[in-house]
Scaffold this motif. Structure first.
Motif, PDB file in Angstrom:
ATOM      1  N   THR A  38      -2.446  -9.426   7.422  1.00 34.78           N
ATOM      2  CA  THR A  38      -3.822  -9.108   6.990  1.00 34.78           C
ATOM      3  C   THR A  38      -4.848  -9.856   7.838  1.00 34.78           C
ATOM      4  O   THR A  38      -5.929  -9.321   8.121  1.00 34.78           O
ATOM      5  CB  THR A  38      -4.041  -9.447   5.506  1.00 34.78           C
ATOM      6  OG1 THR A  38      -3.958 -10.860   5.302  1.00 34.78           O
ATOM      7  CG2 THR A  38      -3.052  -8.735   4.614  1.00 34.78           C
ATOM      8  N   ASN A  66       8.148  -6.028   0.693  1.00 37.57           N
ATOM      9  CA  ASN A  66       6.750  -6.006   0.270  1.00 37.57           C
ATOM     10  C   ASN A  66       6.207  -4.583   0.402  1.00 37.57           C
ATOM     11  O   ASN A  66       5.983  -4.085   1.497  1.00 37.57           O
ATOM     12  CB  ASN A  66       5.929  -6.978   1.131  1.00 37.57           C
ATOM     13  CG  ASN A  66       4.514  -7.155   0.620  1.00 37.57           C
ATOM     14  OD1 ASN A  66       3.797  -6.202   0.390  1.00 37.57           O
ATOM     15  ND2 ASN A  66       4.112  -8.418   0.456  1.00 37.57           N
ATOM     16  N   THR A  94       3.279  -3.282  -0.405  1.00 39.84           N
ATOM     17  CA  THR A  94       1.925  -3.183   0.140  1.00 39.84           C
ATOM     18  C   THR A  94       1.963  -3.265   1.663  1.00 39.84           C
ATOM     19  O   THR A  94       1.235  -2.543   2.356  1.00 39.84           O
ATOM     20  CB  THR A  94       1.031  -4.299  -0.420  1.00 39.84           C
ATOM     21  OG1 THR A  94       1.086  -4.276  -1.850  1.00 39.84           O
ATOM     22  CG2 THR A  94      -0.408  -4.121   0.025  1.00 39.84           C
TER      23      THR A  94
END
Length: 267
Positions: free
Chosen positions: A199, A229, A231
């Motif tokens: 991110t 994960n 996401t």
């Protein structure tokens, strides 16, 4: 009985059903308020099974406190959660109050363990301060406890320090420090640290200027996704759409090198 009569009867039943359910709920609520728990249980249980949030909340209170039923805190928690998941405010408050009781009990062991230098307890006390688990939220104290645990080498705390710097929680926001601590945790196979490194680069906050931000973001997201994960998996798919063929190959190569460095040693 004629077909027309049957249809009329079915229509009448469907029109009256909500009123009957409301009457049952009202009877159950009155019984609950007057502590007639045998009647309350009889009326509320069928409604709770149908998903009525008012019923699940009252039934949860009965199980939490042992009112007319054997005390079962875990069942109470499930009932509160059922209502909270559909946005029922009273259920949300009941769940929060129940968890707060549990946190108060937990603090009795966590605080002395943290003060005696236990890294896991220090990290947990940091989380409890950050999110207000059993005490008033105190991000600065949370950061201090995370720091102590991170300095003791606890991977989860190193990730939490990175997250604190990333979002400016209890400390001034500093993306360079965030990346440094995320990397410490990622080097030890920490999945969330890999995700947050991704991110940082997808938001153009990463410190490595030797490669395209999206290439680095993809490499971290790919590895976080491979470790489960969900996401990261979704973001990885979006990043693919931003990369041309040369960048895509560079991203895959970098992802493979990260895998060898940060994932394979911990499998």
């Amino acid at each position: 009985m004629t077909k027309k009569t049957l249809l009329a009867a079915a229509l009448l039943l469907s029109l009256n059903t909500p009123a009957l359910l409301a009457a049952d709920l009202g009877k159950g609520a009155r019984a609950f308020d007057t502590q007639d728990y045998s009647t309350a249980l009889k009326e509320l249980e069928p409604l709770a099974k149908e998903g009525n949030a008012d019923a699940t909340n009252m039934l949860g209170k009965m199980y939490e406190n042992g009112w007319g039923v054997a005390k079962d805190v875990e069942r109470a928690k499930r009932l509160y959660t059922q209502g909270a998941n559909v946005g029922h405010l009273e259920s949300v408050n009941s769940l929060r109050a129940l968890k707060n009781k549990e946190y108060q009990v937990e603090l009795k062991t966590v605080v002395p363990a943290a003060e005696s230098g236990d890294a896991h307890a220090m990290n947990r006390l940091g989380e409890m301060n950050e999110f207000g688990y059993g005490l008033k939220r105190n991000p600065a104290d949370a950061f201090n406890w995370y720091s102590k645990a991170a300095e003791a080498g606890l991977v989860a705390a190193q990730h939490n320090i990175g997250r604190s710097y990333n979002f400016g929680t209890g400390v001034e926001q500093d993306f360079a420090e965030a990346e440094r601590w995320y990397l410490e945790a990622a080097k030890k196979g920490h999945t969330d640290a890999m995700f947050f490194l991704g991110t940082l680069y997808s938001n153009e906050h990463g410190m490595d200027s030797s490669k395209d931000n999206n290439v680095i973001a993809y490499a971290w997201m790919h590895n976080a996704a491979q470790l489960g994960n969900a996401t990261a998996e979704a973001i990885e798919r979006r990043l693919v759409m931003k990369l041309d063929s040369d960048q895509m190959q560079a991203a895959k190569d970098l992802a493979e090198s990260y895998h060898k460095l940060y994932v394979a040693p911990y499998k």
